[in-house]
Design an enzyme around this catalytic site. Structure first.
Site, PDB file in Angstrom:
ATOM      1  N   HIS A 177      -3.411   5.234  10.974  1.00  0.00           N
ATOM      2  CA  HIS A 177      -3.628   5.477   9.550  1.00  0.00           C
ATOM      3  C   HIS A 177      -2.521   6.374   9.016  1.00  0.00           C
ATOM      4  O   HIS A 177      -1.940   6.099   7.980  1.00  0.00           O
ATOM      5  CB  HIS A 177      -4.995   6.110   9.306  1.00  0.00           C
ATOM      6  CG  HIS A 177      -5.330   6.228   7.845  1.00  0.00           C
ATOM      7  ND1 HIS A 177      -6.574   6.578   7.376  1.00  0.00           N
ATOM      8  CD2 HIS A 177      -4.570   6.050   6.727  1.00  0.00           C
ATOM      9  CE1 HIS A 177      -6.568   6.593   6.050  1.00  0.00           C
ATOM     10  NE2 HIS A 177      -5.359   6.288   5.630  1.00  0.00           N
ATOM     11  N   GLU A 186       1.821   6.421   2.557  1.00  0.00           N
ATOM     12  CA  GLU A 186       1.833   7.392   3.653  1.00  0.00           C
ATOM     13  C   GLU A 186       3.095   8.251   3.629  1.00  0.00           C
ATOM     14  O   GLU A 186       3.037   9.464   3.849  1.00  0.00           O
ATOM     15  CB  GLU A 186       1.692   6.669   4.998  1.00  0.00           C
ATOM     16  CG  GLU A 186       0.336   6.044   5.212  1.00  0.00           C
ATOM     17  CD  GLU A 186      -0.798   7.058   5.124  1.00  0.00           C
ATOM     18  OE1 GLU A 186      -0.704   8.125   5.761  1.00  0.00           O
ATOM     19  OE2 GLU A 186      -1.773   6.788   4.399  1.00  0.00           O
ATOM     20  N   HIS A 227       2.406  12.022   2.373  1.00  0.00           N
ATOM     21  CA  HIS A 227       2.379  12.886   3.553  1.00  0.00           C
ATOM     22  C   HIS A 227       3.761  13.141   4.158  1.00  0.00           C
ATOM     23  O   HIS A 227       4.107  14.277   4.465  1.00  0.00           O
ATOM     24  CB  HIS A 227       1.457  12.282   4.619  1.00  0.00           C
ATOM     25  CG  HIS A 227       0.059  12.057   4.167  1.00  0.00           C
ATOM     26  ND1 HIS A 227      -0.839  13.084   3.955  1.00  0.00           N
ATOM     27  CD2 HIS A 227      -0.615  10.912   3.865  1.00  0.00           C
ATOM     28  CE1 HIS A 227      -2.009  12.590   3.562  1.00  0.00           C
ATOM     29  NE2 HIS A 227      -1.901  11.272   3.503  1.00  0.00           N
TER      30      HIS A 227
END
Length: 226
Positions: A61, A115, A119
């Site tokens: 993930h 992502e 992040h």
């Protein structure tokens, strides 16, 4: 003469330095793997990638910078966009190990963009875009969760398993205790959804978790098929 500065002026002046200090200023990573059967076995269901149904294995993930107090930085550099050309040599492995199950079906670009931009940009001075995705792929090789669970007699067969036995199986295999996140199926059964492992700020070594993710799990949780 005393000069009074308005709060708005101070915010405008100090915001760039605050963002600069927030970026790359974190304590550890969460490395999160997701069981596809649990993603799909919900009311909203799922869609397979354009390349077809993924393997019946945990998929990445994300690799998420976090603070020890349980909070996290996000979207640290709006000027650093995801560039697929920078990870072209990793693309085959990303499709295999980091597939998207969101609807509508896609090639994964939207998922990987999210992502990286949410992040990855918060660890950009440590891991550039290629290094970020490569680090996550390498961590998955080190943490074969499905093998760890099946070796302990815990398989994705639709059965229910004690959550402490799941944690113990992962700890035996990886060396560190994981965090477990559950979701619920259409019948409201608690099921194994995501497994969190903590990683040092280099993105290379598993460590003891300073803090675990919050999640409501039953004592016995389902491990659905996929």
């Amino acid at each position: 003469m005393k000069i009074s500065l308005s709060p708005l002026f101070l915010m405008i002046v100090l915001l760039p330095s605050f963002l600069a200090s927030a970026k790359d200023d974190f304590d550890f990573f969460y490395f999160v793997q997701q069981w596809p059967g649990s993603y799909c076995d919900t009311r909203r269901s799922c869609c397979y990638p354009l390349t077809g149904k993924p393997a019946a294995d945990f998929g990445i993930h994300g690799l998420w910078p976090n603070y020890k107090d349980g909070s996290w930085p996000s979207n640290c550099d709006p000027d650093s966009s995801y560039d697929p050309d920078k990870v072209d040599d990793l693309m085959e492995s990303m499709r295999e190990n980091w597939p998207t199950l969101a609807c509508p079906s896609s090639d994964g670009t939207t998922f990987w963009t999210h992502e990286w931009e949410k992040h990855g940009t918060c660890a950009e001075s440590i891991l550039d875009q290629h290094g970020y995705f490569e680090a996550a792929l390498n961590l998955k090789k080190q943490a074969n969760l499905l093998q760890a669970l099946t070796d302990a007699g815990i398989g994705p067969d639709g059965g229910f398993y004690n959550i402490n036995q799941i944690k113990a199986a992962v700890q035996r295999a990886v060396g560190f205790s994981p965090g477990i996140e559950c979701n619920v199926d259409e019948s409201r059964n608690s099921q194994l959804y995501q497994i969190y492992l903590c990683v040092d700020t280099s993105g290379t070594k598993f460590i003891d978790c300073p803090v675990y993710p919050r999640s409501k799990c039953a004592k016995r949780i389902e491990f659905p098929t996929f």
